[in-house]
Design an enzyme around this catalytic site. Sequence first.
Site, PDB file in Angstrom:
ATOM      1  N   ARG A 118      60.860   6.993 101.476  1.00 35.52           N
ATOM      2  CA  ARG A 118      59.622   6.112 101.922  1.00 35.52           C
ATOM      3  C   ARG A 118      60.173   4.699 102.451  1.00 35.52           C
ATOM      4  NH1 ARG A 118      56.056   4.754  97.542  1.00 35.52           N
ATOM      5  NH2 ARG A 118      56.884   2.494  98.011  1.00 35.52           N
TER       6      ARG A 118
ATOM      7  N   HIS B 153      53.723   2.542  99.812  1.00 36.68           N
ATOM      8  CA  HIS B 153      53.069   3.956  99.547  1.00 36.68           C
ATOM      9  C   HIS B 153      52.041   3.949 100.404  1.00 36.68           C
ATOM     10  CE1 HIS B 153      51.049   7.265  97.566  1.00 36.68           C
ATOM     11  NE2 HIS B 153      50.022   6.231  97.274  1.00 36.68           N
TER      12      HIS B 153
ATOM     13  N   TYR C  59      58.535  -3.024  92.886  1.00 36.68           N
ATOM     14  CA  TYR C  59      59.436  -2.237  92.102  1.00 36.68           C
ATOM     15  C   TYR C  59      60.609  -1.631  92.850  1.00 36.68           C
ATOM     16  CZ  TYR C  59      56.484   0.850  95.234  1.00 36.68           C
ATOM     17  OH  TYR C  59      55.655   1.141  96.006  1.00 36.68           O
TER      18      TYR C  59
HETATM   19  C1  LIG Z   1      45.453  13.664  90.546  1.00 37.82           C
HETATM   20  C2  LIG Z   1      46.114  12.231  91.228  1.00 37.82           C
HETATM   21  N1  LIG Z   1      46.451  11.552  90.644  1.00 37.82           N
HETATM   22  C3  LIG Z   1      46.935  10.432  90.854  1.00 37.82           C
HETATM   23  C4  LIG Z   1      46.638   9.905  92.314  1.00 37.82           C
HETATM   24  C5  LIG Z   1      46.946   8.679  92.791  1.00 37.82           C
HETATM   25  N2  LIG Z   1      48.209   8.754  93.698  1.00 37.82           N
HETATM   26  C6  LIG Z   1      48.019   8.681  95.051  1.00 37.82           C
HETATM   27  S1  LIG Z   1      49.399   8.972  95.796  1.00 37.82           S
HETATM   28  C7  LIG Z   1      50.176   9.077  94.216  1.00 37.82           C
HETATM   29  C8  LIG Z   1      51.780   9.363  94.285  1.00 37.82           C
HETATM   30  C9  LIG Z   1      52.045  10.448  95.132  1.00 37.82           C
HETATM   31  O1  LIG Z   1      53.596  10.720  95.080  1.00 37.82           O
HETATM   32  P1  LIG Z   1      54.267  11.776  95.762  1.00 37.82           P
HETATM   33  O2  LIG Z   1      53.963  13.215  95.286  1.00 37.82           O
HETATM   34  O3  LIG Z   1      55.728  11.581  95.476  1.00 37.82           O
HETATM   35  O4  LIG Z   1      53.835  11.598  97.333  1.00 37.82           O
HETATM   36  P2  LIG Z   1      54.301  10.129  98.242  1.00 37.82           P
HETATM   37  O5  LIG Z   1      53.042   9.656  98.358  1.00 37.82           O
HETATM   38  O6  LIG Z   1      55.360   9.634  97.863  1.00 37.82           O
HETATM   39  O7  LIG Z   1      54.318  11.049  99.440  1.00 37.82           O
HETATM   40  C10 LIG Z   1      49.356   8.883  93.349  1.00 37.82           C
HETATM   41  C11 LIG Z   1      49.703   8.484  91.952  1.00 37.82           C
HETATM   42  C12 LIG Z   1      46.160  11.220  93.082  1.00 37.82           C
HETATM   43  N3  LIG Z   1      46.049  10.815  94.510  1.00 37.82           N
HETATM   44  N4  LIG Z   1      45.794  12.018  92.855  1.00 37.82           N
END
Ligand SMILES: Cc1ncc(C[n+]2csc(CCOP(=O)(O)OP(=O)(O)O)c2C)c(N)n1
Lengths: 379, 328
Positions: free
Chosen positions: A273, A277, A286
Site C-alpha cells: 500500500r 490507509h 507507523y
Molecule cells: C470488522 C471491522 N473492524 C474494523 C474495521 C476498521 N478497518 C477498516 S480497514 C481496516 C484494516 C483493513 O486491513 P486489510 O484487511 O489488510 O485491508 P487494506 O485496508 O490494507 O486493503 C480496519 C481495521 C472494519 N472496517 N471492520
Amino acid sequence: MANGESEVGADAPAGGFVQLLTPDGERVDSVTTADGMTYSVDFTDDEYKELYRDLVTVRRLDAEATALQRQGELGIWASLLGQEAAQVGSGRALRKQDMAFPTYREHGVLYTRGIDPIMPFGLFRGVDQGGWDPNEFKFNTYTIVIGSQTLHATGYAMGITMDGKIGNADGEAVIAYFGDGATSQGDVNEAFVWSGVFNAPIVFFCQNNQYAISEPLERQTRIPLYRRAAGYGFPGIRIDGNDVLASYAVTRAALDQARNGQGPSLIEAYTYRMGAHTSSDDPTRYRIASEVESWKAKDPIARMKSFLTKQQIADDTFFGEVDETAKTLALDLRERVLAMPDPQPVTMFDNVYPHGSPEVDAQRAEFERYHATFEGSAN
Amino acid sequence: MAETITLGKALNHGLRRSLESDPKVVIMGEDVGKLGGVFRITDGLQKDFGEDRVIDTPLAESGIVGTAIGLAIRGYRPVCEIQFDGFVFPAYNQIVAQVAKMFYRSLGNVRLPIVIRIPFGGGIGAVEHHSESPEALFAHVPGLKVVTCANPADAYTMIRQAVASDDPIVFFEPKRRYWEKGEVDLDADLDQAFPLHAARVVKPGTDATILAYGPMVRTSLDAAIAAAEDGRNLEVIDLRSLSPLDMATVYASVRRTGRAIVVHEAPGNLGLGSELAARITEECFYSLEAPVLRVTGYDIPYPAARVEEEYLPDLDRVLDAVDRSFGW
Ligand SMILES: Cc1ncc(C[n+]2csc(CCOP(=O)(O)OP(=O)(O)O)c2C)c(N)n1
Ligand SMILES: [Mg+2]
C-alpha cells in the site's frame, strides 16, 4: 498448484512467488510450481498495451480521487496506489459471467469490469451508502465491515453449483477480494471452511499490501498467508502482486479450475500500500520512509513500461497518448463528481424494506410535515 | 492541577492513570499501539507501557473480546477498544453470550472486569458503519453495564472508574465530541469522585426535564440556552449510566418540572427513550403535565453523510418537542 514455492525472483519473499515480469521489465516465459502447474501469458502486443493502459488509467483516476478528497469534495478516499497490477490483472482475468465481491479499495477491479468509475463515488462523497445493483454489474457493493463479503461470495458460489452452472468452460466462478488484515476475521476463516466443504467455485484473492491500517503483517499471521489454504484443504499460491501478468495468469487459471468444478483456491498477491490507509490516516506514525522507497523500485507500472519499451512494443507517442487519455477521463470524472447532487433528505426513508413499513411511512410523513414548518417560516 | 483539554485527551489521561495504578490493566485493540488508535485515544501509551500492556491485536473483534475474557479469568483487567460502533458486531456473541453471563454462570466466582470502549454516534461525515448508536443493544443485556461520558471531566473520571470496576462495562464515547475542550482536574482522586452510575443535573431548571447522554448532552444544553430566550427554564440531565439507569435523579426532576423529553441519536424504536418513558410514566404519572416525548434518530439505517444533519436530533427538534410538551 499447492504453495507456489517454485519461482524465487530476486525480490521475492522467502518461499517465493509467481512472477512473470520482473521489476526491471524482464519477461519470465513461464513459471512451473512445485505441484506442476505452469503459468504463462500469451498476449498480443495490443493486449499488453491495453493492460498498460488499464494500469495507468486506474492510477490516474485514483490520483484524481485523492485530490478531490483533499479539496473537500469527498468525505474519505481509500487509495489503491501501488496495488494496480494486482487489481487489473485479476480483474481482467474474470470472464464475463464471473462475479466479484470487492472490499472498499477495488476501484481498479471495478474499472476492468467495464463499470463507470464514478460508481463508488456516491459512497465516498457521502451522497449514498454505496448503492448499485450487484447483479447488473457482476460486481457486489463495496463492503466496509472487514471480511464479511468473503462469506457472501462463498454463498453466491454455492448457488452457482446448485444451479449447475459449473463443470465446463462456460461455467461461472466467483472472486472474493480482501486484505491481509481481513484474514484474521472469523468470517474469512468460515468462508474458507464453507467453500472447502461445499467445493465452491471461488477464488479468494488476498491483496497482502503489508498493512492493516497501522498494523504490519506480523500482527495477523505467523506463516505466509497463502499457506493457510492447505489447512482448509485447497490450493494456495503466492504471486508478485506488482506484476500484472502473474496476477492475470494465476487468477485466470484459478477461476477456470473453479468453473470446471475443481473447487476453491487462495491467491495471495504480495504487494504494498504505497499511500495512506485512507485519506484519514497518517502512515508516518507507523512506517519508515525507506520501506516505502524500496517498494517504489517494484512499481507495477514502471516495470510494464520498461518491458514495452525494451520489446519495442510501444514508444513515447503511445505512452504520451495513454497519459493524455487517462487525464481526460480523470478530469471528466472530476466534473461529474462535482456535479453529483446532494440527495433530498427525505430519500433517507427509501429502501428500508422491500415491502415498506407503516412505521417508516409515518416517520417520513412527520419528517416532511416538520420540515415544511421551516419553509413556512422562511416566507 | 486543572487543565483545559479535549475529551479525547481526557480519556487518554484516564487510561494512562489506570495503567499506572494497576499493573494488571491492559489495553487491546486494532491500531492502539504505534498509531495510538484512529482517534489517538491511546496515543503514547504503548511507548510508555510497552507492547505487553498496550496490545495491537489481530484484526478480529470476536478475538479481542474473547481473549479479554480469558485474560480476565487469569486476573487481568482488559480495556478493549472497538474501532467504530459498526464494527462491534463480530464481538457481539462474545459480549452477550459470555461477558454478560460469566459471573452469573460461575455462581459469582468469575468476575470479568472488562471495559469495552466504543466510539459511537454520528455527525462526523463518515461512511457506513462509522456513525451508529447501538447502546440499547447492550443496555438490553442483563449482566452488562453501559455508560457514556459527555464532557472531558467526566471522560477522565468515568474511564478510570470503569477500569476499576469489577463489572463488565461497555463504555460509549461520543466521537464527535472528542475534540471539545473542558477543564479537568487531573489530580482528582477516585474516592471523592461522583459515582459512575449516577446521573447528573448539568443544568438546573424548573419547566421541563431534558434527558440526554453522550453527544446529545451538548445539543440539549444548547437547546436550554435557546429556550431561556423564550422564557422557558429547562433542566438538563446527563444520564451518564445507561444501564443501570439512575432513575431516582430522573424522577426527582420530573416530579418538579412535570415534563420529560428524552433525546438520543439512536433510532427511537425500543431505544433508551422507550424505557425511560415507561418508567417515568409508571412512577411519576400524577406529576406529568404531558406525555414523555422522545427526540431520536429515525427507524432507518444510518443515512448517507450528506443528509445526516437531517437525521440527527438537533437544537430545533429539541425545542420543537419542548413546544409540543407545553402545547399539551
Ligand atoms: C470488522 C471491522 N473492524 C474494523 C474495521 C476498521 N478497518 C477498516 S480497514 C481496516 C484494516 C483493513 O486491513 P486489510 O484487511 O489488510 O485491508 P487494506 O485496508 O490494507 O486493503 C480496519 C481495521 C472494519 N472496517 N471492520
Ligand atoms: Mg492490508
